[in-house]
Design an enzyme around this catalytic site. Structure first.
Site, PDB file in Angstrom:
ATOM      1  N   ASN A 152      -4.995   7.258   4.504  1.00  0.00           N
ATOM      2  CA  ASN A 152      -4.658   6.517   5.723  1.00  0.00           C
ATOM      3  C   ASN A 152      -3.185   6.721   6.037  1.00  0.00           C
ATOM      4  O   ASN A 152      -2.323   6.409   5.211  1.00  0.00           O
ATOM      5  CB  ASN A 152      -4.918   5.011   5.525  1.00  0.00           C
ATOM      6  CG  ASN A 152      -4.780   4.226   6.812  1.00  0.00           C
ATOM      7  OD1 ASN A 152      -5.697   4.199   7.626  1.00  0.00           O
ATOM      8  ND2 ASN A 152      -3.636   3.595   7.011  1.00  0.00           N
ATOM      9  N   GLU A 153      -2.925   7.281   7.189  1.00  0.00           N
ATOM     10  CA  GLU A 153      -1.547   7.417   7.699  1.00  0.00           C
ATOM     11  C   GLU A 153      -0.561   7.932   6.654  1.00  0.00           C
ATOM     12  O   GLU A 153       0.355   7.219   6.232  1.00  0.00           O
ATOM     13  CB  GLU A 153      -1.057   6.094   8.277  1.00  0.00           C
ATOM     14  CG  GLU A 153      -1.737   5.723   9.558  1.00  0.00           C
ATOM     15  CD  GLU A 153      -1.166   4.458  10.202  1.00  0.00           C
ATOM     16  OE1 GLU A 153      -0.382   3.753   9.540  1.00  0.00           O
ATOM     17  OE2 GLU A 153      -1.514   4.182  11.347  1.00  0.00           O
ATOM     18  N   HIS A 192      -2.431  -9.937  13.318  1.00  0.00           N
ATOM     19  CA  HIS A 192      -2.830  -8.739  14.070  1.00  0.00           C
ATOM     20  C   HIS A 192      -4.158  -9.005  14.777  1.00  0.00           C
ATOM     21  O   HIS A 192      -5.164  -9.279  14.136  1.00  0.00           O
ATOM     22  CB  HIS A 192      -2.976  -7.564  13.099  1.00  0.00           C
ATOM     23  CG  HIS A 192      -3.021  -6.230  13.770  1.00  0.00           C
ATOM     24  ND1 HIS A 192      -4.005  -5.868  14.657  1.00  0.00           N
ATOM     25  CD2 HIS A 192      -2.186  -5.171  13.688  1.00  0.00           C
ATOM     26  CE1 HIS A 192      -3.781  -4.631  15.075  1.00  0.00           C
ATOM     27  NE2 HIS A 192      -2.670  -4.200  14.509  1.00  0.00           N
ATOM     28  N   GLU A 213      -7.164   4.428  15.733  1.00  0.00           N
ATOM     29  CA  GLU A 213      -6.827   3.000  15.779  1.00  0.00           C
ATOM     30  C   GLU A 213      -6.128   2.737  17.105  1.00  0.00           C
ATOM     31  O   GLU A 213      -5.059   3.293  17.367  1.00  0.00           O
ATOM     32  CB  GLU A 213      -5.903   2.619  14.615  1.00  0.00           C
ATOM     33  CG  GLU A 213      -6.527   2.854  13.247  1.00  0.00           C
ATOM     34  CD  GLU A 213      -5.603   2.463  12.095  1.00  0.00           C
ATOM     35  OE1 GLU A 213      -4.548   1.857  12.350  1.00  0.00           O
ATOM     36  OE2 GLU A 213      -5.938   2.785  10.946  1.00  0.00           O
ATOM     37  N   CYS A 250       3.308   8.681  -5.367  1.00  0.00           N
ATOM     38  CA  CYS A 250       4.131   9.860  -5.113  1.00  0.00           C
ATOM     39  C   CYS A 250       3.181  11.046  -4.910  1.00  0.00           C
ATOM     40  O   CYS A 250       2.289  11.270  -5.733  1.00  0.00           O
ATOM     41  CB  CYS A 250       5.033  10.095  -6.318  1.00  0.00           C
ATOM     42  SG  CYS A 250       5.935  11.636  -6.247  1.00  0.00           S
ATOM     43  N   TRP A 260       3.526  -6.080  13.355  1.00  0.00           N
ATOM     44  CA  TRP A 260       4.603  -5.403  12.625  1.00  0.00           C
ATOM     45  C   TRP A 260       5.839  -5.048  13.440  1.00  0.00           C
ATOM     46  O   TRP A 260       6.832  -4.611  12.881  1.00  0.00           O
ATOM     47  CB  TRP A 260       4.069  -4.139  11.942  1.00  0.00           C
ATOM     48  CG  TRP A 260       3.218  -3.253  12.802  1.00  0.00           C
ATOM     49  CD1 TRP A 260       1.852  -3.261  12.874  1.00  0.00           C
ATOM     50  CD2 TRP A 260       3.664  -2.242  13.710  1.00  0.00           C
ATOM     51  NE1 TRP A 260       1.424  -2.309  13.775  1.00  0.00           N
ATOM     52  CE2 TRP A 260       2.508  -1.668  14.292  1.00  0.00           C
ATOM     53  CE3 TRP A 260       4.920  -1.754  14.097  1.00  0.00           C
ATOM     54  CZ2 TRP A 260       2.575  -0.637  15.241  1.00  0.00           C
ATOM     55  CZ3 TRP A 260       4.984  -0.731  15.033  1.00  0.00           C
ATOM     56  CH2 TRP A 260       3.818  -0.189  15.592  1.00  0.00           C
ATOM     57  N   GLU A 304      -1.632  -8.816   7.569  1.00  0.00           N
ATOM     58  CA  GLU A 304      -1.946  -8.601   8.986  1.00  0.00           C
ATOM     59  C   GLU A 304      -2.668  -9.784   9.627  1.00  0.00           C
ATOM     60  O   GLU A 304      -3.434  -9.632  10.582  1.00  0.00           O
ATOM     61  CB  GLU A 304      -2.722  -7.281   9.136  1.00  0.00           C
ATOM     62  CG  GLU A 304      -1.819  -6.113   8.743  1.00  0.00           C
ATOM     63  CD  GLU A 304      -2.456  -4.739   8.810  1.00  0.00           C
ATOM     64  OE1 GLU A 304      -3.658  -4.633   9.121  1.00  0.00           O
ATOM     65  OE2 GLU A 304      -1.732  -3.760   8.543  1.00  0.00           O
ATOM     66  N   ARG A 346       0.846  -1.198   0.000  1.00  0.00           N
ATOM     67  CA  ARG A 346       0.000   0.000   0.000  1.00  0.00           C
ATOM     68  C   ARG A 346       0.880   1.247   0.000  1.00  0.00           C
ATOM     69  O   ARG A 346       2.087   1.155   0.102  1.00  0.00           O
ATOM     70  CB  ARG A 346      -0.946   0.003   1.201  1.00  0.00           C
ATOM     71  CG  ARG A 346      -0.230   0.025   2.541  1.00  0.00           C
ATOM     72  CD  ARG A 346      -1.225   0.051   3.712  1.00  0.00           C
ATOM     73  NE  ARG A 346      -0.517  -0.133   4.961  1.00  0.00           N
ATOM     74  CZ  ARG A 346      -1.091  -0.208   6.150  1.00  0.00           C
ATOM     75  NH1 ARG A 346      -2.404  -0.119   6.272  1.00  0.00           N
ATOM     76  NH2 ARG A 346      -0.380  -0.373   7.238  1.00  0.00           N
TER      77      ARG A 346
HETATM   78  C1  GAL Z   1      -1.841   1.074  11.065  1.00  0.00           C
HETATM   79  C2  GAL Z   1      -2.664   1.152   9.783  1.00  0.00           C
HETATM   80  C3  GAL Z   1      -3.685   0.048   9.729  1.00  0.00           C
HETATM   81  C4  GAL Z   1      -3.065  -1.256  10.102  1.00  0.00           C
HETATM   82  C5  GAL Z   1      -2.461  -1.148  11.461  1.00  0.00           C
HETATM   83  C6  GAL Z   1      -1.853  -2.425  11.970  1.00  0.00           C
HETATM   84  O1  GAL Z   1      -0.612   1.692  10.932  1.00  0.00           O
HETATM   85  O2  GAL Z   1      -3.311   2.385   9.673  1.00  0.00           O
HETATM   86  O3  GAL Z   1      -4.224  -0.008   8.430  1.00  0.00           O
HETATM   87  O4  GAL Z   1      -2.102  -1.585   9.152  1.00  0.00           O
HETATM   88  O5  GAL Z   1      -1.457  -0.185  11.434  1.00  0.00           O
HETATM   89  O6  GAL Z   1      -1.309  -2.228  13.263  1.00  0.00           O
END
Ligand code: GAL
Length: 627
Positions: A141-142, A362, A311, A109, A319, A359, A105
């Site tokens: 997103n981020e 996760h 989040e 640019c 991660w 993920e 993802r």
């Molecule tokens: C964030 C992200 C999410 C997911 C999450 C996992 O950085 O916005 O989409 O990837 O981490 O911890």
């Protein structure tokens, strides 16, 4: 204000027949918000122009039908594969000149006009269709996550040259500002200027800094396009979810474009991945006791008062280098800590653990088999407590701390001593203040007033903005600058005065030395200076000296300047003295215990894995107390 909980949900990952069950379970757990949509582009537009919005409309119906409020994210962090066929040059390029590829993802640019237009188009499509049923928006997103702010692409190069022409007007002015006579780096036209990568040795710091400023501006421009597209159709508040310790773009700049700032809090992932000098063993299952709070205070400033956790980690993440399970009770503590710092809402990431892809490990509030995961009980407990608890008020803190993204870039561009990092310096002082039991407000570098602050810290800030300079002049409280504050111009040059250019401070930095680990300079009164030491001369009073006599802290009236980076012992002693002088009694806290004042109330949090005593009460591990 009534504080609320929510969750991030991906209806496109699950059969439609499951949605109503999920929605009912969310409501039953006491959740208010559900954020959806931010990665769904390939299902919203499977081929160019072929919009498939009906499934999303049905998902929103189901969620709203269960009484949930919807945050809809624009899906621009995940351009679908066909987008690359339309815009083959949209990929970001790394410093080695290699394009980044499709397959995860954020593969775009920020300078690419074509993709920016596509992303704004999609934001507009969603806003037009869903304006009536969406309660808040999230752009992308981020931004900047996975090292994606800075791109060395050809489109970035073209945009950079235009940006330079706009900033400097003439190439002669640019040569002058950058000092390009050094090493015969003068240019004859803006078209000759390259991006500052692949040079033989380091590029001119002014060149590199200009590119960092440009890269940040591109993010703001990118975001503004989506905000404008949403605004055409909807009045609902717009937000962006920032990622912890992402500093490559100026969050205050994007923050001013929107109503709410949100951030993504992964305390245990951060501890093992990005906390400067965190005690990873003591806090393995809790996260660092100051890292979340720092970001809460930062995003309260970015959101100009309105902020959320979009989040919140509810269990192990996928991660960090290692991903242990949270200490029982700590998910509840994290949520309450955010509320005590003023969060309007805390949303957990994610509802149900994914069975596929990156993920898969996760945790969610539900396991992959849809049975409740441990986080769900804690979310439910917080929801129940919220409905009974008194309102969480907010008030100005007694101490302010200035954080400046540009200073982060400046010291990355020209560290002079390895390890000199604006974030790490600011965070070290924040940690010391928190150990002393005080609540802190973070301020942007163009803060125009320091009214009401007993003490303001301006550490490692490249150059004082005009508003901040005026605010320091007018301040009635104590102001502590340094180390490295205002000894460089915005163009990375040395000021004629040598600095520090702090109003009212009668001191001049005549020499700077940087100190490797193991070569700290002890202070007469205990503790030491590390990493950076300005040799200060002038008529300012010397308050503290290194054991070898070098001034370490000087003052002219209410303005004080630190000549070097104080270690934890020195920072706590110096700040403790200043707090006392300013009329704020320091309260050194037991290890792992933290406080946050919230209006008339004060909250205590126990990050330690053992019980702690406070105010005559015992807090168990992960305990929360309202006083
Ligand atoms: C964030 C992200 C999410 C997911 C999450 C996992 O950085 O916005 O989409 O990837 O981490 O911890």
């Amino acid at each position: 204000m009534k504080r609320t909980l929510g969750v991030c949900y991906y209806p496109e990952h699950w059969p439609e027949s499951r949605w109503a069950t999920d929605a009912a379970m969310m409501r039953d757990a006491g959740l208010t918000w559900v954020r959806i949509g931010e990665f769904a582009w390939s299902r919203l537009e499977p081929a160019p122009g072929e919009l498939r919005l009906d499934w999303l409309a049905r998902a929103i119906d189901v969620l709203r039908g269960a009484g949930l409020r919807v945050v809809l994210g624009t899906p621009s962090a995940t351009p679908p594969r066909w987008m690359l066929d339309r815009h083959p040059d949209m990929l970001a390029v790394d410093a080695e000149g290699r394009p980044r590829r499709f397959g995860s993802r954020r593969h775009y640019c920020f300078s690419h006009e074509g993709y920016r237009a596509e992303a704004a188009r999609m934001a507009g499509v969603l806003a037009e269709r869903f304006a009536d049923v969406v309660d808040a928006w999230q752009t992308d997103n981020e931004y900047g996550c996975h090292d994606t702010t800075v791109s060395y692409s050809d489109t970035a190069l073209r945009a950079f040259r235009l940006w330079l022409a706009e900033r400097y007007g003439t190439v002669e002015a640019l040569n002058e500002a950058w000092g390009n006579v050094f090493w015969s780096m003068d240019y004859d036209s803006f078209d000759q200027i390259d991006l500052p990568n692949l040079t033989v040795t380091e590029p001119n710091p002014a060149h590199a800094m200009a590119f960092r400023r440009f890269s940040s501006d591109q993010v703001a421009r990118w975001n503004a396009a989506q905000v404008a597209a949403i605004r055409t159709h909807s009045d609902a508040p717009i937000s962006h979810n920032y990622m912890g310790r992402v500093t490559e773009f100026d969050h205050f700049a994007t923050g001013r474009q929107m109503e709410i700032a949100t951030w993504d809090s992964y305390p245990m992932g951060f501890l093992l991945d990005r906390v400067p000098e965190g005690d990873t063993l003591a806090y393995l299952r809790q996260g660092d006791p100051d890292f979340q709070a720092f970001h809460h205070d930062l995003y309260r400033a970015v959101g100009m008062g309105r902020w959320w956790v979009m989040e919140q980690q509810p269990g192990p993440v996928n991660w960090a280098p290692h991903n242990p399970a949270p200490l029982p009770g700590i998910v509840r503590l994290w949520a309450w800590e955010a509320f005590a710092h003023g969060a309007e809402a805390v949303c957990f990431f994610r509802w149900r653990q994914a069975a596929h892809a990156q993920e898969r490990f996760h945790a969610g509030l539900l396991r992959a088999d849809a049975a409740p995961a441990p986080g769900l009980a804690e979310a439910r407990a917080v929801a129940a407590e919220l409905s009974e608890a008194p309102e969480v008020e907010q008030a100005q803190a007694p101490v302010a701390l200035v954080f400046d993204y540009a200073s982060q870039w400046a010291w990355e561009v020209q560290p002079q001593g390895a390890g000199f990092d604006h974030f790490a310096l600011t965070f070290a002082l924040y940690r010391a203040l928190r150990h002393l039991g005080v609540s802190v407000d973070v301020l942007p570098p163009d803060a125009a007033s320091l009214d009401g602050y007993a003490l303001t810290l301006v550490p490692g800030v490249l150059a004082l903005s005009d508003p901040l300079r005026a605010a320091i002049e007018a301040a009635e409280g104590l102001v502590l600058t340094g180390p490295r504050t205002a000894v460089t111009t915005p163009e990375m040059a040395t000021p004629e005065t040598l600095g520090p250019e702090v109003p009212g401070l009668e001191a001049q930095a005549v020499l700077v030395e940087t100190l490797p680990p193991g070569a700290e300079r002890p202070l007469e009164r205990g503790g030491a200076i590390r990493l950076w030491l300005e040799h200060l001369e002038g008529t300012a009073t010397v308050v503290e000296r290194c054991a070898d006599g070098t001034p370490a802290l000087v003052r002219s009236g209410r303005r004080l300047h630190l000549a070097g980076w104080p270690d934890a012992v020195a920072a706590e002693r110096i700040l403790g003295d200043l707090l006392r002088e300013a009329g704020v009694e320091p309260r050194p806290l037991p290890e792992g215990l933290r406080l946050r004042r919230a209006g008339a109330a004060e909250y205590a949090f126990n990050y330690a894995a053992e019980p702690r005593e406070w105010a005559g009460r015992t807090l168990p591990p992960a305990g929360v107390l309202r006083l």
